[in-house]
Design an enzyme around this catalytic site. Structure first.
Site, PDB file in Angstrom:
ATOM      1  N   ASP A 180       0.796  -1.220   0.000  1.00  0.00           N
ATOM      2  CA  ASP A 180       0.000   0.000   0.000  1.00  0.00           C
ATOM      3  C   ASP A 180       0.833   1.278   0.000  1.00  0.00           C
ATOM      4  OD1 ASP A 180      -2.501   1.553   0.425  1.00  0.00           O
ATOM      5  OD2 ASP A 180      -1.582   1.964   2.354  1.00  0.00           O
ATOM      6  N   ASP A 228       4.568   0.612   4.167  1.00  0.00           N
ATOM      7  CA  ASP A 228       4.483  -0.612   4.964  1.00  0.00           C
ATOM      8  C   ASP A 228       4.403  -1.831   4.053  1.00  0.00           C
ATOM      9  OD1 ASP A 228       1.939  -0.440   3.902  1.00  0.00           O
ATOM     10  OD2 ASP A 228       1.019   0.270   5.762  1.00  0.00           O
ATOM     11  N   TYR A 271      -7.224   2.604   9.334  1.00  0.00           N
ATOM     12  CA  TYR A 271      -6.392   2.841   8.162  1.00  0.00           C
ATOM     13  C   TYR A 271      -7.199   3.348   6.959  1.00  0.00           C
ATOM     14  CZ  TYR A 271      -3.185   0.475  11.187  1.00  0.00           C
ATOM     15  OH  TYR A 271      -2.418   0.153  12.279  1.00  0.00           O
ATOM     16  N   GLU A 310       5.555   9.793   3.716  1.00  0.00           N
ATOM     17  CA  GLU A 310       5.139   8.455   3.281  1.00  0.00           C
ATOM     18  C   GLU A 310       4.429   8.522   1.929  1.00  0.00           C
ATOM     19  OE1 GLU A 310       3.258   4.321   5.023  1.00  0.00           O
ATOM     20  OE2 GLU A 310       2.709   6.206   6.002  1.00  0.00           O
TER      21      GLU A 310
END
Length: 523
Positions: free
Chosen positions: A102, A105, A253, A496
């Site tokens: 994704d 991670d 999430y 990220e």
């Protein structure tokens, strides 16, 4: 003497007229041919002159999909990536080894992954010819297929869809390269007892749109994708339920705020893929009235597909059959899409105030670049719909704007991402002379020969050294509202990257890479 002077004056006057006519003709040629290329507003036609900075950026952005691939890698161009997650799905006797991780991670979240596939498909369908001239069409198709192979295998029966591989809590308690990860990777599914309308509908949209991409490449595969898409749409619609309520562990999430937008989004893509009016009627009829939120602009994202659906169905009002293109239901989508566009245009009377001082669309401190890149992609598409249909203007509270105004907005956001910003930093890793070096990404942060698992890997998360591996093509989360950016591996809200952000960016860059126009039909 007087007579001679008069004749000479007429003689000079004649040449003067000839010169003026030639200048006028030359200017006309300039306006008709040269000027449009400079303004990126040429009449519809094949790709024109390549704009190098967008071509270079597209080559770079496309590589992030390869960095994110799980499974047994084929034709691997990323030296620090290797095979991983080969046993994913084995507990259900399924092969779920492919798909994309994704973000930074090692999770496979089906909801945003399917959305990534839908946006990537849309980009290819609209701008595949531009991708092709810069040798990026085949890489885009290959990355798309890597996702759709996973999604097909994740749908083993009509009313079962596996939506997640891995446990977020376990995954986020470790910092390891995917190749070295030894943690258990449980499976999560939605079914008739635990429905997940939005994730099933988004997966239907992904497979329906991808079926169009592969229709002339592999007709058998395309047909299989469409069969799965139809089944998933029926499952999503018949067994309605918010997936993050059925599966509470995903709320932290990718929590869903509702499924109506995904139902309309999926029906719209199935209409484009099949041409069957029942899907069109589904979107523009009662369900459109219930879920369409007409007249109110929204932000296009993995959670809210309304703005995307409005633009997608607008193309039917631009290019569709005469018997439906002027229907009242369809015009609701077109009018709302124009409201969305008016909100994006900085000089519009209804322009959104959600911007930085430099003009970047800014909605959230987490993953800030998602909204400007997604908005620019939609603006570019709508601009090209106007251009290709020779629609002169749209009206924003009485002020008219042309296709070129929308394109200029898209260019402004793309250029900000690529370095035209107060920090003078490119937020696309690998592009330009200055870009983030501490991207929040497991594989990029750990040396390929480290062989560190779980807890041992946190030393690299805390390291003060730049990432040993460059996550080429990663789009950083982006700046704060004051346009500052802290390049720190622990600053996940700003550093990220996500795969769906890359899909928006690939679509945007593909549309800007040259002067061209969209196709009038996907089929």
């Amino acid at each position: 003497m007087v007579e001679k002077k008069r004749k000479r004056g007429c003689y000079c006057c004649g040449w003067f007229l000839v010169v003026m006519v030639l200048i006028a003709i030359g200017f006309g040629i300039y306006v008709a041919i040269v000027k449009p290329k400079q303004d990126a507003a040429a009449v519809p036609g094949p790709p024109g002159t390549i704009i190098k900075k967008y071509s270079d950026a597209l080559h770079i952005a496309m590589q992030f999909f390869e960095i994110q691939k799980a499974g047994k890698l084929e034709n691997n161009r990323i030296s620090w990536r290797g095979d991983s997650a080969l046993d994913d799905g084995s507990e259900a006797k399924l092969d779920l080894s492919k798909g994309l991780y994704d973000a930074g991670d090692l999770m496979k979240f089906g909801f945003p992954m399917a959305f990534t596939a839908t946006v990537l498909s849309w980009s290819i369908l609209e701008y595949g010819d531009q991708m092709k001239v810069v040798n990026q069409l085949e890489p885009a198709q290959a990355s798309l297929k890597w996702i759709t192979d996973f999604l097909v295998n994740a749908h083993p029966s009509e009313n079962v869809l596996y939506i997640q591989v891995g446990d977020p809590k376990t995954d986020h308690s470790c910092w390891a390269r995917p190749e070295d990860s030894q943690e258990k990777r449980p499976l999560t599914q939605v079914n008739t007892s635990a429905p997940g309308t939005e994730v099933a509908a988004e997966t239907a949209a992904a497979l329906a749109s991808a079926s169009l991409v592969f229709k002339t490449v592999d007709s058998t595969y395309s047909s299989s994708l469409l069969t799965h898409a139809k089944q998933l749409f029926i499952f999503a619609d018949k067994h309605r339920g918010i997936y993050s309520r059925s599966v509470p562990q995903v709320q932290t999430y990718y929590n869903s705020t509702g499924y109506g937008d995904e139902l309309l989004w999926a029906a719209s893509w199935l209409y484009h893929a099949t041409g069957e009016k029942s899907y069109f009627d589904y979107a523009v009829g009662e369900n459109g009235e219930k879920f369409g939120n007409f007249g109110s602009p929204t932000w296009f994202s993995w959670d809210n597909k309304l703005a995307g659906t409005q633009v997608l169905l607008s193309r039917v009002s631009f290019f569709g059959p005469n018997n439906i293109k002027n229907s009242n239901g369809l015009q609701n989508y077109r009018r709302t899409a124009e409201v969305v566009m008016c909100g994006l245009l900085p000089k519009s009377p209804s322009a959104t105030s959600s911007r930085t001082d430099s003009g970047l669309i800014w909605v959230s401190e987490w993953n800030a670049l998602q909204h400007p890149v997604a908005s620019s992609f939609l603006a570019l598409l709508f601009s090209d719909y106007m251009l290709s249909s020779r629609t002169q203007t749209i009206s924003c509270d009485g002020t008219n704007f042309a296709a070129l105004d929308l394109r200029r907005f898209a260019v402004s956001q793309a250029d900000y991402v690529l370095g035209n910003n107060p920090m003078e930093i490119s937020y696309l890793v690998g592009y330009g002379n200055k870009y983030p070096e501490f991207i929040h990404h497991r594989g990029a942060s750990i040396p390929a020969d480290a062989n560190a698992t779980c807890k041992a890997g946190f030393r690299w998360l805390e390291s003060k050294d730049p990432n040993p591996n460059v996550a080429t093509g990663a789009l950083a989360g982006g700046p704060f509202l004051n346009e500052s950016f802290i390049d720190s591996r622990n600053n996940s809200m700003q550093t990220e990257p996500t795969t769906y952000n890359s899909a928006y960016l690939v679509g945007l860059l593909s549309g800007l890479v040259t002067t061209s126009s969209v196709v009038t039909s996907f089929r």
